[in-house]
Design a protein around this motif. Structure first.
Motif, PDB file in Angstrom:
ATOM      1  N   MET A   1      60.113 -82.621  11.529  1.00 18.51           N
ATOM      2  CA  MET A   1      61.685 -82.282  11.780  1.00 18.51           C
ATOM      3  C   MET A   1      62.042 -81.789  13.124  1.00 18.51           C
ATOM      4  O   MET A   1      60.827 -80.929  13.715  1.00 18.51           O
ATOM      5  N   GLU A   2      63.156 -81.724  13.598  1.00 19.28           N
ATOM      6  CA  GLU A   2      63.109 -81.273  14.846  1.00 19.28           C
ATOM      7  C   GLU A   2      63.691 -80.022  14.795  1.00 19.28           C
ATOM      8  O   GLU A   2      64.854 -79.562  14.268  1.00 19.28           O
ATOM      9  N   LEU A   3      62.991 -78.928  15.327  1.00 21.17           N
ATOM     10  CA  LEU A   3      63.470 -77.533  15.750  1.00 21.17           C
ATOM     11  C   LEU A   3      64.630 -77.554  16.581  1.00 21.17           C
ATOM     12  O   LEU A   3      64.671 -77.981  17.597  1.00 21.17           O
ATOM     13  N   ILE A   4      65.936 -77.222  15.984  1.00 24.86           N
ATOM     14  CA  ILE A   4      67.240 -76.968  17.023  1.00 24.86           C
ATOM     15  C   ILE A   4      67.471 -75.816  17.520  1.00 24.86           C
ATOM     16  O   ILE A   4      68.334 -75.492  18.330  1.00 24.86           O
ATOM     17  N   ALA A   9      65.829 -64.174  12.973  1.00 25.08           N
ATOM     18  CA  ALA A   9      65.248 -64.209  11.562  1.00 25.08           C
ATOM     19  C   ALA A   9      65.013 -65.291  11.069  1.00 25.08           C
ATOM     20  O   ALA A   9      64.168 -65.527  10.029  1.00 25.08           O
ATOM     21  N   LYS A  10      65.378 -66.612  11.529  1.00 23.04           N
ATOM     22  CA  LYS A  10      65.278 -67.769  11.031  1.00 23.04           C
ATOM     23  C   LYS A  10      65.025 -68.874  12.196  1.00 23.04           C
ATOM     24  O   LYS A  10      65.472 -68.826  13.118  1.00 23.04           O
ATOM     25  N   ARG A  11      64.224 -69.929  11.798  1.00 29.98           N
ATOM     26  CA  ARG A  11      64.254 -71.208  12.361  1.00 29.98           C
ATOM     27  C   ARG A  11      65.029 -72.080  11.809  1.00 29.98           C
ATOM     28  O   ARG A  11      65.095 -72.075  10.813  1.00 29.98           O
ATOM     29  N   VAL A  12      65.702 -72.998  12.682  1.00 33.17           N
ATOM     30  CA  VAL A  12      66.638 -73.973  12.080  1.00 33.17           C
ATOM     31  C   VAL A  12      66.100 -75.498  12.414  1.00 33.17           C
ATOM     32  O   VAL A  12      66.053 -75.568  13.544  1.00 33.17           O
ATOM     33  N   TYR A  13      65.986 -76.071  11.363  1.00 32.88           N
ATOM     34  CA  TYR A  13      65.430 -77.765  11.829  1.00 32.88           C
ATOM     35  C   TYR A  13      66.439 -78.778  11.300  1.00 32.88           C
ATOM     36  O   TYR A  13      67.302 -78.622  10.342  1.00 32.88           O
ATOM     37  N   LYS A  14      66.491 -79.864  12.131  1.00 31.61           N
ATOM     38  CA  LYS A  14      67.513 -80.826  11.695  1.00 31.61           C
ATOM     39  C   LYS A  14      66.606 -81.685  10.765  1.00 31.61           C
ATOM     40  O   LYS A  14      65.624 -82.329  10.993  1.00 31.61           O
ATOM     41  N   LEU A  15      67.181 -81.966   9.264  1.00 34.06           N
ATOM     42  CA  LEU A  15      66.678 -82.858   8.459  1.00 34.06           C
ATOM     43  C   LEU A  15      67.306 -84.266   8.515  1.00 34.06           C
ATOM     44  O   LEU A  15      66.549 -85.199   8.539  1.00 34.06           O
ATOM     45  N   ASN A  16      68.338 -84.312   8.499  1.00 34.79           N
ATOM     46  CA  ASN A  16      69.143 -85.499   8.857  1.00 34.79           C
ATOM     47  C   ASN A  16      70.511 -85.138   9.468  1.00 34.79           C
ATOM     48  O   ASN A  16      70.707 -83.851   9.931  1.00 34.79           O
ATOM     49  N   ASN A  17      71.572 -86.163   9.524  1.00 34.40           N
ATOM     50  CA  ASN A  17      72.651 -85.845  10.313  1.00 34.40           C
ATOM     51  C   ASN A  17      73.401 -84.788   9.618  1.00 34.40           C
ATOM     52  O   ASN A  17      74.447 -84.208  10.002  1.00 34.40           O
ATOM     53  N   GLU A  18      73.385 -84.678   7.996  1.00 35.75           N
ATOM     54  CA  GLU A  18      73.988 -83.678   7.337  1.00 35.75           C
ATOM     55  C   GLU A  18      73.500 -82.625   6.739  1.00 35.75           C
ATOM     56  O   GLU A  18      73.988 -81.772   6.510  1.00 35.75           O
ATOM     57  N   TRP A  19      72.056 -82.693   6.879  1.00 31.99           N
ATOM     58  CA  TRP A  19      71.482 -81.235   6.100  1.00 31.99           C
ATOM     59  C   TRP A  19      70.376 -80.743   7.304  1.00 31.99           C
ATOM     60  O   TRP A  19      69.813 -81.426   8.158  1.00 31.99           O
ATOM     61  N   LEU A  20      70.375 -79.295   7.095  1.00 27.99           N
ATOM     62  CA  LEU A  20      69.299 -78.742   8.014  1.00 27.99           C
ATOM     63  C   LEU A  20      68.564 -78.002   6.993  1.00 27.99           C
ATOM     64  O   LEU A  20      68.679 -77.701   5.890  1.00 27.99           O
TER      65      LEU A  20
END
Ligand code: ATP
Ligand code: TYD
Length: 234
Positions: A1-4, A9-20
């Motif tokens: 997963m790409e770290l965006i 407090a959090k790291r946010v990753y892109k799972l696909n175009n609609e979900w993180l």
């Protein structure tokens, strides 16, 4: 997963175009990041709290970004265009309210829940906004702002009632909202001890403990106590 994105407090990753995927860190920060400590176990406890409260709200008709919790530090959410505003709901006087209204006694119960808005901007220290500021700057229309207020008050009613069944008092909390691809407003971000003030017999079961000088370990214990009281498996 790409770290965006990596926040405090959090790291946010892109799972696909609609979900993180949002990963809650085992860290606690206060005073704009000035005090920062490792807090082993906090990530899982805060992710569990967010999953619990978001699912409860969904079950009661509030649209949220929440999809799933992995049982550990990660939750899957719908990717939204976040409104750059923090919405704060207050039932009792505390925190920054007391700073700007020092004539009010701490923990005075308000005659009705107060809703206020702050610009999400660390550099500007999240300044307070008026409704006119928000609409004139084009951040939201009047109708969207009213929808956010209505939803925030509904969230407050639901959470206040839920917590009161366990002898807990909801002092105040912060919400974020975002638009999905079809232009609908959804509740976003997290609902945890990091973003709510919750009292049990006068004791904080939230991040205020850490702001007051408690150790990171004592904070983790308080989050575990809150989860036990709410029957949250974590
Ligand atoms: P702040 O809370 O002031 O934004 P931060 O950036 O350190 O501080 P974190 O909680 O670490 O906050 O980062 C999470 C980021 O993810 C926040 O910027 C939040 O607005 C954003 N976010 C939350 N939910 C969603 C979502 N559904 N879609 C896109 N971004 C989201
Ligand atoms: P507030 O009293 O405005 O700020 P402070 O924490 O600086 O005293 O906070 C009200 C509630 O909102 C409290 O439950 C903490 C939460 N909150 C956040 O989650 N993130 C934030 O950036 C801020 C300012 C508050």
């Amino acid at each position: 997963m790409e770290l965006i994105y990596e926040g405090k407090a959090k790291r946010v990753y892109k799972l696909n175009n609609e979900w993180l995927v949002m990963e809650f860190k085992d860290e606690v920060t206060a005073f704009d990041g000035l005090r920062k400590e490792v807090a082993i176990g906090k990530g899982r406890l805060a992710a569990a709290q967010t999953a619990f409260f978001m699912s409860y709200l969904e079950g009661n008709g509030v649209r949220t970004h929440f999809i799933d919790w992995d049982g550990d530090r990660r939750i899957t959410v719908r990717a939204l265009r976040i409104v750059p505003i923090e919405v704060i709901v207050r039932n009792y006087a505390y925190g920054s309210f007391l700073k700007r209204m020092p004539m009010v006694k701490p923990l005075t119960r308000f005659s009705k829940p107060l809703v206020e808005f702050h610009l999400k901007s660390d550099e500007l220290h999240d300044p307070l906004l008026t409704m006119d500021d928000i609409t004139e700057a084009g951040l939201l229309t009047r109708e969207e702002l009213q929808e956010i207020i209505n939803t925030s008050l509904r969230v407050n009613d639901l959470l206040t009632n839920l917590l009161s069944t366990r002898g807990l008092i909801l002092v105040d909390f912060k919400l974020e909202f975002g638009f999905d691809g079809s232009g609908r407003l959804l509740l976003a971000d997290e609902l945890s001890g990091d973003t709510m003030r919750i009292l049990r017999n006068g004791k904080h079961l939230d991040k205020e403990l850490f702001r007051m000088g408690a150790s990171a370990m004592d904070l983790v214990k308080a989050y575990a106590e809150l989860n036990a009281l709410l029957g949250i498996k974590s």
